[in-house]
Scaffold this motif. Structure first.
Motif, mmCIF file in Angstrom:
data_model
loop_
_atom_site.group_PDB
_atom_site.id
_atom_site.type_symbol
_atom_site.label_atom_id
_atom_site.label_comp_id
_atom_site.label_asym_id
_atom_site.label_seq_id
_atom_site.Cartn_x
_atom_site.Cartn_y
_atom_site.Cartn_z
ATOM 1 N N SER A 298 0.859 -1.184 0.000
ATOM 2 C CA SER A 298 0.000 0.000 0.000
ATOM 3 C C SER A 298 0.894 1.232 0.000
ATOM 4 N N PRO A 299 0.324 2.421 -0.241
ATOM 5 C CA PRO A 299 1.160 3.618 -0.242
ATOM 6 C C PRO A 299 1.849 3.888 1.091
ATOM 7 N N TRP A 300 1.288 3.381 2.186
ATOM 8 C CA TRP A 300 1.822 3.680 3.513
ATOM 9 C C TRP A 300 2.519 2.500 4.170
ATOM 10 N N CYS A 301 2.452 1.341 3.553
ATOM 11 C CA CYS A 301 3.054 0.144 4.145
ATOM 12 C C CYS A 301 3.470 -0.784 3.008
ATOM 13 N N ALA A 302 4.784 -0.897 2.799
ATOM 14 C CA ALA A 302 5.280 -1.658 1.650
ATOM 15 C C ALA A 302 4.935 -3.135 1.740
ATOM 16 N N ASN A 303 4.903 -3.665 2.962
ATOM 17 C CA ASN A 303 4.662 -5.095 3.144
ATOM 18 C C ASN A 303 3.249 -5.325 3.681
ATOM 19 N N GLN A 304 2.323 -5.541 2.769
ATOM 20 C CA GLN A 304 0.924 -5.736 3.142
ATOM 21 C C GLN A 304 0.507 -7.208 3.102
ATOM 22 N N GLY A 305 1.357 -8.060 2.572
ATOM 23 C CA GLY A 305 0.985 -9.464 2.531
ATOM 24 C C GLY A 305 2.098 -10.306 1.941
ATOM 25 N N PHE A 306 2.167 -11.554 2.397
ATOM 26 C CA PHE A 306 3.115 -12.490 1.807
ATOM 27 C C PHE A 306 2.545 -13.900 1.891
ATOM 28 N N ALA A 307 3.042 -14.745 1.002
ATOM 29 C CA ALA A 307 2.755 -16.176 1.064
ATOM 30 C C ALA A 307 4.063 -16.890 1.359
ATOM 31 N N TRP A 308 3.984 -17.899 2.212
ATOM 32 C CA TRP A 308 5.153 -18.722 2.513
ATOM 33 C C TRP A 308 4.777 -20.163 2.214
ATOM 34 N N GLY A 309 5.501 -20.767 1.275
ATOM 35 C CA GLY A 309 5.100 -22.089 0.828
ATOM 36 C C GLY A 309 3.743 -22.012 0.143
ATOM 37 N N ASP A 310 3.045 -23.122 0.140
ATOM 38 C CA ASP A 310 1.740 -23.185 -0.511
ATOM 39 C C ASP A 310 0.583 -22.829 0.409
ATOM 40 N N LYS A 311 0.795 -22.860 1.728
ATOM 41 C CA LYS A 311 -0.353 -22.861 2.630
ATOM 42 C C LYS A 311 -0.394 -21.746 3.668
ATOM 43 N N VAL A 312 0.558 -20.827 3.629
ATOM 44 C CA VAL A 312 0.587 -19.743 4.609
ATOM 45 C C VAL A 312 0.338 -18.412 3.909
ATOM 46 N N LEU A 313 -0.678 -17.672 4.390
ATOM 47 C CA LEU A 313 -0.962 -16.324 3.903
ATOM 48 C C LEU A 313 -0.993 -15.373 5.092
ATOM 49 N N ALA A 314 -0.152 -14.346 5.054
ATOM 50 C CA ALA A 314 -0.126 -13.317 6.087
ATOM 51 C C ALA A 314 -0.572 -11.999 5.483
ATOM 52 N N LEU A 315 -1.545 -11.360 6.092
ATOM 53 C CA LEU A 315 -2.075 -10.085 5.627
ATOM 54 C C LEU A 315 -1.907 -9.029 6.713
ATOM 55 N N GLN A 316 -1.536 -7.806 6.307
ATOM 56 C CA GLN A 316 -1.414 -6.716 7.266
ATOM 57 C C GLN A 316 -2.757 -6.035 7.520
ATOM 58 N N GLY A 317 -3.666 -6.117 6.553
ATOM 59 C CA GLY A 317 -4.953 -5.454 6.679
ATOM 60 C C GLY A 317 -6.020 -6.329 7.308
ATOM 61 N N HIS A 318 -7.263 -5.868 7.205
ATOM 62 C CA HIS A 318 -8.404 -6.508 7.864
ATOM 63 C C HIS A 318 -9.478 -6.881 6.839
ATOM 64 N N PRO A 319 -9.333 -8.009 6.134
ATOM 65 C CA PRO A 319 -10.380 -8.424 5.199
ATOM 66 C C PRO A 319 -11.639 -8.918 5.884
ATOM 67 N N GLU A 320 -11.573 -9.168 7.177
ATOM 68 C CA GLU A 320 -12.695 -9.783 7.917
ATOM 69 C C GLU A 320 -13.769 -8.791 8.349
ATOM 70 N N MET A 321 -13.577 -7.509 8.071
ATOM 71 C CA MET A 321 -14.470 -6.491 8.630
ATOM 72 C C MET A 321 -15.901 -6.618 8.093
ATOM 73 N N THR A 322 -16.847 -6.307 8.975
ATOM 74 C CA THR A 322 -18.256 -6.156 8.630
ATOM 75 C C THR A 322 -18.653 -4.709 8.894
ATOM 76 N N GLU A 323 -19.839 -4.331 8.421
ATOM 77 C CA GLU A 323 -20.321 -2.971 8.722
ATOM 78 C C GLU A 323 -20.367 -2.728 10.215
#
Length: 235
Positions: free
Chosen positions: A155-180
């Motif tokens: 993102s413009p304010w955070c260069a590292n917003q996500g990575f995958a390690w191997g086939d099965k690990v996903l790390a996200l810096q943001g919040h995709p889980e949000m609801t209204e």
């Protein structure tokens, strides 16, 4: 114990939309509070998929339960089961993989544009996404990319917003889980922690503007992550 575990760290960072997706799909899951010691005695050889949610603490805080959780994640990584981390959860995965987590000089908050970094080697985690899309943010720490991981998002304010390690690990810096409801709860209870004069932080009014449409788009982003996570687990 169920096949799906969700690690949480405080009551106002729940699984939110992830729980809705699992319930609608008929998947049984258990939510554990790592900060309350609920990882103690858990059979970590049983779950087929684990999600790690957010929290206001830093991975670098001297809290014994954080060390317990990092050790649990390292065990799960060795088992090669699907893991997905949200904000603090992504930082915990980075820590478990040997990467540093550092304090940023500002807070990144609000609906921020993410850019895919996987054009040369497209990641299946991002197969449902355009080159740019928005995600809700609220964090002051950032993870480094672990050795051997694939950088996925920035993102413009955070260069590292996500990575995958191997086939099965996903790390996200943001919040995709949000609801209204969760966005409104955070802004009602914690907007005093924000400073909308800072360019990295959106105003409360802008965060709430057209909120149903923004959350509906975010839900689609999240559901792509969750579908892939479940498919990797054979669920």
């Amino acid at each position: 114990m169920t096949d799906i575990l969700i690690f949480t760290h405080i009551d106002y960072c729940p699984p939110a939309h992830l729980a809705q997706v699992l319930e609608e799909g008929g998947h049984r899951f258990a939510v554990l509070r790592a900060d309350l010691g609920e990882l103690d005695g858990i059979d970590l050889d049983r779950p087929k998929a684990v999600a790690i949610m957010g929290g206001p603490m830093s991975v670098n805080d001297p809290l014994p339960w954080l060390q317990t959780e990092v050790a649990a994640l390292q065990h799960l990584i060795r088992r090669d089961i699907p893991l997905i981390g949200h904000c603090l959860g992504g930082q915990l995965l980075a820590k478990a993989l040997g990467a540093e987590i550092s304090r940023m000089p500002y807070t990144e908050s609000g609906w921020q544009p993410l850019t895919r970094l996987d054009q040369s080697a497209p990641s299946p985690w991002l197969a449902h996404l355009p080159v740019q899309f928005p995600m809700f943010q609220w964090h002051g720490d950032s993870f480094a990319i672990p050795e051997g991981a694939q950088p996925l998002l920035s993102s413009p304010w955070c260069a590292n917003q996500g990575f995958a390690w191997g086939d099965k690990v996903l790390a996200l810096q943001g919040h995709p889980e949000m609801t209204e409801a969760l966005v409104r709860e955070w802004l009602d209870d914690w907007h005093h922690l924000l400073d909308e004069t800072q360019p990295s932080q959106q105003s409360r009014a802008l965060m709430l503007d057209e909120l149903p449409a923004k959350v509906a788009e975010l839900n689609r982003v999240a559901e792509g992550f969750y579908r892939h996570w479940l498919s990797l687990a054979g669920l």
